[in-house]
Design a protein around this motif. Structure first.
Motif, short mmCIF file in Angstrom:
data_model
loop_
_atom_site.label_atom_id
_atom_site.label_comp_id
_atom_site.label_asym_id
_atom_site.label_seq_id
_atom_site.Cartn_x
_atom_site.Cartn_y
_atom_site.Cartn_z
N GLY A 164 -54.57 -48.10 -35.28
CA GLY A 164 -53.95 -48.09 -36.59
C GLY A 164 -54.91 -47.96 -37.68
N ILE A 165 -56.14 -48.81 -37.69
CA ILE A 165 -57.10 -48.74 -38.66
C ILE A 165 -57.83 -47.62 -38.92
CG2 ILE A 165 -59.12 -49.76 -39.18
CD1 ILE A 165 -58.22 -52.53 -38.34
N PHE A 166 -58.14 -46.95 -37.62
CA PHE A 166 -58.84 -45.62 -37.84
C PHE A 166 -57.86 -44.55 -38.45
CE2 PHE A 166 -61.43 -47.66 -34.61
CZ PHE A 166 -62.82 -47.53 -35.29
N ILE A 167 -56.46 -44.50 -37.96
CA ILE A 167 -55.69 -43.58 -38.57
C ILE A 167 -55.35 -43.87 -39.90
CG2 ILE A 167 -53.19 -42.98 -38.22
CD1 ILE A 167 -53.03 -43.70 -35.33
N GLY A 168 -55.11 -45.01 -40.48
CA GLY A 168 -55.02 -45.61 -41.68
C GLY A 168 -55.97 -45.01 -42.58
N LEU A 169 -57.48 -45.22 -42.20
CA LEU A 169 -58.43 -45.06 -42.98
C LEU A 169 -58.50 -43.29 -43.27
CD1 LEU A 169 -60.89 -45.76 -44.55
CD2 LEU A 169 -62.10 -45.63 -42.27
N PHE A 170 -58.30 -42.87 -41.96
CA PHE A 170 -58.13 -41.09 -42.15
C PHE A 170 -57.11 -40.80 -43.04
CE2 PHE A 170 -56.31 -37.23 -40.66
CZ PHE A 170 -57.56 -36.37 -40.92
N PHE A 171 -55.79 -41.32 -42.90
CA PHE A 171 -54.99 -40.72 -44.18
C PHE A 171 -55.12 -41.37 -45.63
CE2 PHE A 171 -52.68 -39.59 -40.27
CZ PHE A 171 -52.36 -38.25 -40.31
N GLY A 210 -50.47 -47.19 -38.85
CA GLY A 210 -51.47 -46.57 -39.55
C GLY A 210 -50.86 -46.11 -40.79
N ALA A 211 -49.64 -45.89 -40.95
CA ALA A 211 -49.07 -45.43 -42.27
C ALA A 211 -49.10 -46.69 -43.26
CB ALA A 211 -47.53 -44.82 -42.19
N TYR A 212 -48.88 -47.84 -42.89
CA TYR A 212 -48.79 -49.06 -43.64
C TYR A 212 -50.46 -49.36 -44.00
CZ TYR A 212 -43.90 -49.22 -43.04
OH TYR A 212 -42.62 -48.99 -42.92
N ILE A 213 -51.20 -49.21 -43.12
CA ILE A 213 -52.67 -49.65 -43.36
C ILE A 213 -53.25 -48.40 -44.11
CG2 ILE A 213 -54.82 -49.52 -41.99
CD1 ILE A 213 -53.49 -50.64 -39.69
N ALA A 214 -52.70 -47.29 -44.11
CA ALA A 214 -53.22 -46.18 -44.92
C ALA A 214 -53.15 -46.61 -46.39
CB ALA A 214 -52.53 -44.87 -44.67
N GLU A 215 -52.01 -47.43 -46.70
CA GLU A 215 -51.65 -47.59 -48.09
C GLU A 215 -52.70 -48.78 -48.49
OE1 GLU A 215 -48.60 -46.06 -50.40
OE2 GLU A 215 -50.29 -45.21 -49.32
#
Length: 221
Positions: A36-43, A102-107
């Motif tokens: 999720g960290i990688f997904i979040g950083l990407f978004f 990932g969505a919450y980590i993106a924020e």
């Protein structure tokens, strides 16, 4: 409600099963948060990009995750992934939870990246760095450091959310509790036991997050 002697008796008799389930729960949470960290950083990088269509893609992903129940996302992704690739249930569940986290980590990353003084980027550019290089070497290390406390809180949330993996037959804490309770016609006792395990783990993680916050607060002075 079970009596205290009965509760402690069952607690002692079932601790080995619950410890094994707790280990699986922690593994599931750790893997899903890391992905999720990688997904979040990407978004997060898409969202702060100067290219508006990329920002729209990030907004759509975050809105999709926040606007639908986690259990629905898990079912769709679990059966979708399993229908295309023959992968173990653990990894299918991990990817489904990672998609949600990932969505919450993106924020979280968006907020910490934008909290870094713009002068840091300008200083990097003045040294001849490209925007992407300055982002990697100057901005992101500071942003990740600031993101550690909220990431710790997201880990705690992810730990509790992992209980929904029981609905796709993962033998994590909640699934073990409901299975044992059903088999022994003693649902309440096992539900109280699993609640104790969750409270213990969450308490330890909360203390760890608070220590990290205090350490970072001292070093920032």
């Amino acid at each position: 409600m079970p009596s205290l002697p009965h509760f402690f008796q069952v607690f002692g008799e079932s601790y080995d099963v619950f410890l094994k389930a707790m280990l699986l729960t922690l593994q599931l949470t750790v893997v899903s948060i890391i992905i999720g960290i990688f997904i979040g950083l990407f978004f997060a990088l898409l969202k702060i990009s100067n290219i508006k269509p990329l920002g729209y893609i990030s907004d759509a992903y975050i809105y999709l995750v926040r606007g639908t129940p986690l259990i629905v996302q898990i079912f769709i992704l679990y059966f979708g992934i399993s229908g295309i690739f023959l992968i173990p249930d653990f990894w299918a569940a991990s990817l489904a939870l990672a998609f949600h986290n990932g969505a919450y980590i993106a924020e979280i990353f968006r907020g910490t990246i934008q909290s870094i003084d713009k002068g840091q980027m300008e200083a990097g550019r003045s040294l001849g760095m490209t925007r992407s290089l300055a982002m990697r070497r100057i901005v992101l290390p500071q942003a990740f450091r600031r993101a550690l406390p909220p990431l710790g809180n997201q880990f705690i949330i992810g730990l509790k959310d992992s209980s929904l993996a029981a609905f796709i037959s993962m033998n994590e804490l909640f699934n073990v509790a409901t299975t044992l309770g059903s088999n022994n016609f003693d649902e309440m006792t096992y539900l109280l036991i699993v609640a104790v395990y969750y409270l213990i783990v969450v308490a330890i993680l909360t203390i760890a997050v608070n220590l990290i916050e205090k350490k970072l607060a001292v070093s920032d002075r």
